[in-house]
Design an enzyme around this catalytic site. Structure first.
Site, PDB file in Angstrom:
ATOM      1  N   LYS A 189       8.850   2.880 -26.873  1.00  0.00           N
ATOM      2  CA  LYS A 189       9.389   3.696 -27.230  1.00  0.00           C
ATOM      3  C   LYS A 189       8.690   3.319 -28.733  1.00  0.00           C
ATOM      4  CE  LYS A 189      14.452   4.778 -29.928  1.00  0.00           C
ATOM      5  NZ  LYS A 189      15.193   4.532 -29.725  1.00  0.00           N
TER       6      LYS A 189
ATOM      7  N   SER B 183      18.884   8.135 -30.322  1.00  0.00           N
ATOM      8  CA  SER B 183      17.277   8.637 -30.121  1.00  0.00           C
ATOM      9  C   SER B 183      15.979   7.741 -29.135  1.00  0.00           C
ATOM     10  CB  SER B 183      16.673   7.172 -31.373  1.00  0.00           C
ATOM     11  OG  SER B 183      17.043   5.904 -30.930  1.00  0.00           O
TER      12      SER B 183
ATOM     13  N   SER C 201      21.164   4.714 -28.477  1.00  0.00           N
ATOM     14  CA  SER C 201      20.399   5.719 -28.006  1.00  0.00           C
ATOM     15  C   SER C 201      19.513   4.975 -26.773  1.00  0.00           C
ATOM     16  CB  SER C 201      19.256   4.806 -29.145  1.00  0.00           C
ATOM     17  OG  SER C 201      19.815   5.875 -30.203  1.00  0.00           O
TER      18      SER C 201
END
Lengths: 114, 499, 526
Positions: free
Chosen positions: C80, C155, C179
């Protein structure tokens, strides 16, 4: 000498919360964001709605409930006073928008330090 | 330049009572910074002592320096403070380009040390207790150079250049409670407090404690209230007060400035003011306002500090002899009178005298040189006595030459001239300036003969047994030999030749 | 021949160990897949072909020498874009960090490199991890591989979509309020939020420091356990890191996969269900509960009355911490600098840069956090929210007296349409209803697919929560349920996902073919 915050409670925690356009402008100023008029108009009602939805929290926990700032109760995490390798000045400055004389170059600073 | 109106100091006191608060920042002399392993030393190449943490790079995290916590606790204990059983760091949020994260990691309502005092001795020997509200840990900011503009000052600068080597160096902020009731002595109390706090820090060995290099920085809060009311007026916070002398002057200045405003029916603006060492005035900085909403909250990247009572006790055992106790002991050892001791301390020369004695000089000679000769010169040039360029070892060496008969006091003063001018060691200066006393009979005999010849009436008096008249002839010989004659031997020669 | 693209990481390890394939071959396979499908999915913000292949070659050399660096040595991974990677762009999905190349690695990244996992690239995310749909990325949304018109969750939509679309066998996500878990739920993948402090946060660009936690994203429960063991454990550079070994997580998963849960007490949280939960999601959840019972588990209903305040507490604590964390983005030392006309001061430049560099959601949260921390409001908002955290922790403690693990649907709904909730922040925030309590209390949680909701045929997620430091229970229960579900389905749920088959020209064309990939690259294209 610091002053204790929270001497007053937010207005109307039990009723409607209205956060004005001017108040948003003030907060944006504190947060150093240059919001346009359109953004201010858009944000103010959204923030009011969000704040209204979280306002219930003001009455939930009694005074004797201790606050939790850390999920796990660790204490005394320290580092020995021993030098460890850091960055070179070149690395430090590599991503700077501007630099001069091995220093970060920033636009003129208005006020004195707080 | 300031256009402030001032009331006279005396008139200010007739109408108002001053209240002071002193905030002193002490930069610790740890090896590394408060929250990262970068070196915490003064004066490296710009931005060469930085890492992701102290540069505030995204993702980097702080870890507390154990030595800094220990130093903070030792300072707290030496100031008779309570040590918190549990306390946290907090973020003080405000934007400033020399602060990499745009928040300062500090302590807020949970300082590591609180509720203490320091007994401060004034020049007359009076002891004033200054109450300490708190001592807390925090980190220093980077340093900005202001470019363009005429003076290198912030105003009128075109842009600024920032060096973050200093960012993250551990600071201990020591805050007093309001100091009231010191009246006309307020400026002196402020100076004595900072001076004696500095001595304490030096004795603890936790900081270089150099005010001129900013490792001790004082902020002076001052307010006035109508005389006798015991209330607190609106205060100003004067920053940048970087010498002991300035602490005294800044208090005096702000007292007189506040008094003039209040006396004229005005009111004091709560603001930050800046002290100007060169002109001796304060100027308006930044008004205190809503913008001072620092939005403190507990630093979530750090866990609480909870010193065990065993640790606290252990640290108590490491506290050095406190300066005031030490002064009592030294006075006894040295045989100084109260007045002599007070003068020594007052001149900021206690440590210098101590070191000079340690280097071999007698207590009275060490005191004499530092307090009469060197203190006067420091005063003349507006310097701190320690900054003259004369070391305790130098003074001891000069005195040793005097004791050996190689120098007299007058010549010794010339050696100090040379030391201050940076001409080398005392021995080098004596040699280079040709200051050694002449005790060679050949050279002295010729000068004595010359003096007798030039002063036949004086010579006659001596021949008649009035030996006291020899002084005039000795003076003539000394003049002839530019002060470098061995006065004792000259006397002997004169009497030999005339009796 | 094994379909390595769709194989689990554990199977890839077996193939590498058996000498059936090489890390370079696997890495190329996934890089080619990214090239083929990512113009449609947009899971990646940056692909590091050159770096990944170099790491793969080094891995093959180690294995040839008989000295692999870890169990997962040679298995490629996606990271990420909120974790700092030395020499690779790290944008956090924000314009304000466009082009920022960190001079250091996050500890998680260091551990991946030390364990020999080639890093394929950086995955898309809501700007600074603020969102539940990945639509708040400044570089355009990621699309759900199950339906390209729908959100992949957020997210960490990029990491979940990358794994769901077979662009990577493994990924790293971060979870502040869900997330990792919520994107896992809506993409039919597995995601784990470890115990707070279990995985180092050093180098994780913080949104809310007291809630953030990095964790594994994968297609199987065992794969997450293997990855968790690589990235977990104490880190002296994170003061909140737990000083305990990470534990035998893979062993717990293997044990769970036997399918026996006799004696396990499963607590069903009363407050996380009912109103606001989609019928098909709840039905899928119930089916999974039945399977747990069939495996010998005992169901108990538990009540966590303070959970109703979790969302409110979260939306005070998170923006407060975020408003302070994001203050460092001021155009002085790195990142976007916007210089307005005239003779601007540093302050003017900060204001203009932050206005131009931050998106709407980020500004919304900064303003909200600034408000909540302001003097006069602190006690009523931030202070109260911290007390609610205490109440939520107490609810967990009481519930874990009655049950070994707690369960709920991961998210109230399946993936919604892109744009559907974009300008309705409250509706968007409700997606995190079931995941937030774990972050507030610091306890670990896993989401694994429980099936497809009947009304829309989209994946639903099953959440398991365990007491702090008992992450192994997640893997035991998760692996057991996964085994039972896959037996029922006749294979992994992702086998039912659309194939995203590459059309002529080698790319998936959702509408018009895209002439170049939406991500930046380092290294030559093969």
């Amino acid at each position: 000498m610091p002053e204790i915050p929270g001497s007053s409670s937010p207005r109307g925690t039990s009723g409607r919360i209205e956060i004005s356009r001017d108040e948003v402008a003030h907060l944006a100023d504190l947060a150093r964001i240059d919001l346009s008029d359109a953004e201010l108009e858009h944000l103010a009602p959204q923030l009011s709605v969000i704040l209204e939805s979280v306002a219930s929290i003001a009455e939930v926990a009694a005074d004797e409930i201790p606050p939790t700032s850390h999920a796990l109760p660790l204490t005394n995490v320290f580092r020995d006073d021993v030098v460890t390798p850091g960055l070179t000045a070149e690395q430090a400055l590599a991503m700077a928008p501007a630099s001069e004389g091995q220093r970060f170059s920033v636009p003129r600073i208005l006020g004195e330090e707080a | 330049m300031s256009t402030d109106t001032l009331l006279s100091f005396e008139e200010s006191l007739e109408k108002f009572d001053p209240a002071m608060g002193l905030e002193v920042h002490v930069e610790l002399n740890t090896n590394t910074k408060m929250f990262c392993g970068c070196p915490a030393v003064f004066g490296g190449e710009p931005n060469s002592q930085v890492c992701p943490t102290c540069l505030g790079l995204p993702g980097a995290m702080p870890v507390v320096n154990a030595k800094a916590v220990e130093s903070a606790m030792r300072i707290g204990l030496a100031l008779n403070c309570e040590i918190a059983e549990w306390c946290r760091f907090a973020r003080k949020n405000y934007f400033y380009p020399d602060m990499p994260k745009n928040f300062q990691t500090s302590q807020y309502d949970e300082p590591i040390a609180f509720e203490g005092y320091l007994d401060v001795e004034l020049e007359g020997g009076e002891i004033v207790r200054v109450e300490i509200e708190r001592a807390h840990m925090e980190e220093d900011t980077g340093k900005s150079l202001h470019v363009g503009g005429a003076t290198g000052r912030i105003h009128g600068a075109d842009h600024s250049l920032v060096d973050y080597n200093r960012a993250g160096i551990p600071l201990i902020e020591i805050v007093t409670k309001p100091i009231m009731g010191s009246r006309e002595k307020a400026p002196e109390v402020a100076k004595a407090y900072v001076a004696q706090l500095r001595e304490l820090i030096v004795a603890l060995g936790v900081s270089d404690a150099r005010m001129d290099q900013g490792s001790i920085r004082a902020d002076v809060n001052l307010s006035l209230a109508p005389v006798g009311t015991g209330s607190l007026g609106t205060r100003t916070e004067t920053k940048n007060v970087n010498s002991l002398r300035s602490v005294e002057r800044a208090v005096r200045y702000e007292m007189q400035r506040h008094a003039a405003i209040l006396d004229g029916g005005g009111s004091i603006l709560q603001e930050t003011r800046h002290w100007h060492e060169d002109t001796g005035v304060t100027t308006s900085g930044r008004p205190k306002s809503d913008a001072d909403d620092y939005r403190y909250f507990p630093e979530p990247d750090l866990v609480p500090v909870a010193p065990s009572r065993e640790w606290v006790e252990e640290l108590k055992g490491t506290l050095p002899e406190l300066p005031r106790e030490k002064r009592g002991r030294l006075q006894k050892e040295w045989g100084f009178s109260d007045l002599e001791m007070r003068d020594t301390v007052g001149a900021g020369a206690l440590g210098l005298v101590e070191e000079t004695i340690a280097a071999g000089a007698s207590p009275q000679s060490a005191r004499k040189w530092w307090l009469s000769e060197l203190a006067r010169r420091a005063n003349d040039s507006g310097q701190e006595i320690a900054d003259l360029g004369v070391t305790p070892a130098d003074v001891a060496a000069v005195q040793a030459l005097v004791d050996a008969g190689s120098l007299n006091d007058k010549l010794a003063r010339q050696v100090f001239d040379g030391l201050i001018a940076g001409e080398g060691t005392p021995a080098e200066i004596v040699a280079a300036r040709g200051l050694a006393i002449v005790s060679d009979d050949g050279a002295l005999g010729a000068a004595v003969d010359k003096a007798i010849e030039a002063n036949p009436d004086v010579a006659d008096k001596i021949r008649d047994g009035k030996v006291a008249a020899a002084g005039a002839l000795i003076g003539a010989v000394m003049k002839e030999m530019r002060g470098q004659a061995d006065a004792g031997r000259v006397r002997e020669l004169i009497i030999e030749k005339l009796t | 021949m094994t379909d390595y693209l769709r194989a689990s990481a554990a199977d890839l390890v077996a193939a590498l160990e058996a000498g059936e394939t090489t890390s370079v071959a696997l890495t190329e396979l996934f890089l080619d897949r990214i090239e083929a499908v990512d113009s449609a999915v947009h899971a990646f913000l940056h692909v590091d072909r050159e770096g990944a292949l170099a790491q793969a070659a080094a891995s093959d050399a180690r294995r040839a020498a008989g000295a692999p660096a870890s169990v997962l040595d040679g298995v490629p991974i996606a990271v990420k874009d909120v974790l700092a990677t030395e020499g690779l762009p790290t944008t956090c999905g924000s314009k304000i960090l466009e082009g920022w190349i960190p001079p250091y690695d996050a500890t998680v990244v260091t551990r991946l490199k030390e364990a020999g996992l080639p890093i394929l690239g950086k995955t898309n995310m809501d700007e600074f991890a603020m969102g539940s749909s990945t639509e708040h990325s400044a570089y355009g949304p990621t699309r759900n591989p199950w339906d390209l018109d729908r959100i992949p969750g957020g997210s960490g939509g990029g990491s979940a979509a990358a794994v769901a679309a077979f662009e990577a066998p493994l990924a790293i996500g971060t979870d502040t309020g869900g997330s990792i878990r919520q994107p896992g739920a809506v993409t039919g993948t597995v995601g784990v939020k470890p115990t707070y402090g279990g995985v180092s946060r050093y180098g994780l660009v913080a949104m809310a420091n007291s809630l953030d936690q990095a964790g594994p994203v994968s297609r199987t429960v065992l794969d997450s356990a293997l990855l968790h063991e690589v990235i977990g454990g104490h880190d002296p550079r994170d003061s909140t890191s737990i000083k305990e070994p990470v534990g035998a997580l893979a062993e717990a998963a293997r044990q769970g996969a036997s399918g026996d849960l006799s004696g396990l007490r499963v607590g069903v949280i009363k407050e996380l269900g009912g109103e606001g939960y989609q019928a098909g999601v709840e039905a899928s959840f119930r089916e999974s509960l039945d399977l747990l019972v069939s495996a010998g588990a005992e169901l108990v209903e538990v009540s966590c009355p303070s959970f109703v305040h979790a969302l409110a507490a979260y939306y005070l604590i998170m923006p407060s911490e975020a408003s302070s964390n994001l203050a460092k983005f001021d155009a002085m030392r790195y990142g976007l600098r916007v210089v307005p006309d005239g003779d601007p001061s540093a302050e003017d430049v900060m204001r203009a840069s932050r206005d131009a560099g931050f998106g709407d959601e980020v500004k919304r949260r900064i303003i909200l956090g600034t408000y909540a921390l302001s003097s006069g409001y602190y006690d009523a908002y931030y202070g109260q929210a911290q007390k609610v955290r205490t109440l939520i922790s107490r609810d967990f403690e009481a519930a874990f007296e009655k049950a070994d693990v707690l369960v709920s649907p991961t998210a109230p709904t399946t993936a919604f349409k892109l744009g559907e909730k974009l300008d309705d922040p409250l509706a968007m925030y409700l997606n995190d209803l079931a995941t937030i309590p774990a972050n507030l209390a610091g306890v670990p949680g896993i989401s694994l697919p429980s099936g497809l909701a009947s009304e829309d045929g989209l994946p639903a997620g099953f959440q398991v929560l365990a007491p702090a430091l008992a992450d192994d229970r997640l893997y035991r229960v998760g692996a057991a349920l996964e085994t039972l579900l896959e037996k029922k389905w006749g294979g992994p749920l992702l086998a039912q996902a659309p194939s995203l088959d590459t059309g002529p020209g080698g790319r998936v064309g959702r509408s018009a073919p895209v002439s170049r990939p939406p991500y930046s690259t380092t290294g030559e294209m093969a």
